[in-house]
Design a protein around this motif. Structure first.
Motif, short mmCIF file in Angstrom:
data_model
loop_
_atom_site.label_atom_id
_atom_site.label_comp_id
_atom_site.label_asym_id
_atom_site.label_seq_id
_atom_site.Cartn_x
_atom_site.Cartn_y
_atom_site.Cartn_z
N ALA A 59 -0.50 -3.19 -8.01
CA ALA A 59 -1.84 -2.61 -7.90
C ALA A 59 -2.90 -3.70 -7.86
O ALA A 59 -3.85 -3.63 -7.06
N LEU A 66 -2.87 -5.37 -4.48
CA LEU A 66 -3.53 -4.55 -3.47
C LEU A 66 -5.04 -4.60 -3.63
O LEU A 66 -5.78 -4.66 -2.63
N LEU A 103 -7.47 2.22 -8.28
CA LEU A 103 -6.39 1.26 -8.47
C LEU A 103 -6.57 0.46 -9.77
O LEU A 103 -5.60 0.20 -10.49
N LYS A 136 0.83 -1.21 0.00
CA LYS A 136 0.00 0.00 0.00
C LYS A 136 0.87 1.26 0.00
O LYS A 136 0.68 2.15 -0.85
N ALA A 156 -4.21 4.00 -3.58
CA ALA A 156 -3.54 3.20 -2.55
C ALA A 156 -3.82 3.76 -1.16
O ALA A 156 -4.09 3.01 -0.22
N GLU A 176 -7.44 3.19 -0.32
CA GLU A 176 -7.86 1.82 -0.62
C GLU A 176 -9.08 1.83 -1.53
O GLU A 176 -10.06 1.10 -1.33
#
Length: 293
Positions: free
Chosen positions: A254, A257, A91, A16, A83, A86
Motif C-alpha cells: 500500500a 502504491l 490507501l 494496484k 487501489a 488510486e
C-alpha cells in the motif's frame, strides 16, 4: 498536445490490481460475516429489542462475527477502493489501520507471555461467567459444548465449576432434573454409540470422584488449553508469524502504491497552451488578397 504529461513515473499495475483483488475478497468475506451475525441476532430477536444485547451474562458468539466481519469489511473497502481509484487517503487509512491491528496483536502476544498467571486467572473468570449463562443463549451453549468436546474437558478447572450454573448446582433448593450433573459435552465418548446421549451427565457429580472419571472428563478446560498450546506451539507460532508477515506485506504494498501515485502527481506537467493565429487588422479587399499571397 492538449493532454496531461507525466515525466518518467507511472503507477505499477501489478501492485494496484494485486491490492484490489486481495482486498475485494476480504471485503466480500467481511460482508458475509456481518450478514451472518445480523441474521443470528434476528433469529434470536435481538434486532427487535436492542437492549437484550447486554442482558446475556456471558459472551454472545455473534459478537465474534460482527467484530471480525466489521474489521474485514472496513479494511477490504479501504484497500479495494483505494487501489482501484488510486485514492491515497484510503490507501493511507488502510496502511495505518492494518498497522494498528499488527501492533495490538504484537502487544497482546507480549503481554500474554509476560503476564501468564494473570491471563490464566482472566480466562478462568471468563469461562465461569459463560458457565453461569450456559442456558441463556443457544449460541453460547453450542460454543461451550464444542470447546468441552474438542479438548475433552469439563468446566474451567474441573466438573465442580458447574455448581455456578443454577440448573447444574448441587444445592438442596435446586429443583432442576440436571441437579448435580454436567452437560453432555463433558461425557467421555463411547465409539460404539452413534446417537449422543444428552442425559449422560445427569447426577454424575453425586457419585464419588473415583467413579466420575469413568463417565465424564474430569480435567478442566484451562489446563487442557495450556496443554494443547504446548503440543501445538510450532503450529500456533507459524500461524501468527504468517499473519504478521501478510500484514507487513500489505502495508508495504500500500505504501509503495501511495509513493507511485504521489510521484506521478508530482511529475505532472500542465498542457501546453494552444496558440492561434489571428489575421492582422486589414480591411477591405486588401485583406483577402493578403491571405492568398
Amino acid at each position: 498536445m492538449t493532454g496531461n504529461h507525466y515525466k518518467g513515473h507511472e503507477v505499477s499495475c501489478c501492485i494496484k490490481y494485486f491490492i484490489f483483488g486481495f482486498n475485494i475478497l476480504f471485503w466480500l468475506l467481511g460482508m458475509a460475516l456481518v450478514a451472518i451475525g445480523l441474521w443470528a441476532w434476528s433469529e434470536k430477536g435481538v434486532l427487535s429489542n436492542i437492549s437484550s444485547i447486554t442482558d446475556l451474562g456471558g459472551l454472545d458468539p455473534v459478537w465474534l462475527f460482527m467484530v471480525v466481519g466489521g474489521v474485514m469489511f472496513i479494511l477490504g473497502f479501504a484497500g479495494c477502493i483505494g487501489a482501484l481509484r488510486e485514492n491515497t487517503f484510503l490507501l493511507k487509512f488502510f496502511s495505518v489501520f492494518l498497522g494498528i491491528i499488527f501492533f495490538l496483536e504484537l502487544t497482546t502476544g507480549v503481554l500474554a507471555f509476560v503476564f501468564k498467571d494473570w491471563i490464566k486467572d482472566q480466562l478462568n473468570l471468563f469461562i465461569n461467567n459463560n458457565i453461569r449463562a450456559y442456558r441463556d443463549d443457544i449460541d453460547l451453549q453450542n460454543l461451550i459444548d464444542f470447546t468441552q468436546e474438542y479438548w475433552d474437558c469439563c468446566g474451567a478447572f474441573g466438573p465442580d465449576d458447574w455448581n455456578l450454573n443454577i440448573y447444574f448446582n448441587c444445592t438442596d433448593a435446586n429443583p432442576s432434573r440436571e441437579k448435580c450433573g454436567v452437560p453432555f459435552s463433558c461425557c467421555t465418548k463411547d465409539p460404539a454409540e452413534d446417537v449422543i446421549n444428552t442425559q449422560c451427565g445427569y447426577d454424575i457429580r453425586a457419585k464419588p470422584d473415583a467413579e466420575q472419571k469413568d463417565y465424564i472428563n474430569v480435567k478442566g478446560c484451562v489446563p487442557q488449553f495450556e496443554k494443547w498450546l504446548q503440543d501445538n506451539l510450532t503450529l500456533v507460532a507459524g500461524i501468527f508469524i504468517g499473519v504478521a508477515l501478510l500484514q507487513i506485506f500489505g502495508i508495504c504494498l500500500a505504501q509503495n502504491l501511495v509513493s507511485d501515485i504521489e510521484a506521478v502527481r508530482a511529475s505532472w506537467v500542465p498542457p501546453l497552451p494552444i496558440i492561434t493565429c489571428r489575421p492582422p487588422p486589414y480591411a477591405g479587399k486588401n485583406a483577402s488578397a493578403y491571405y492568398h499571397t
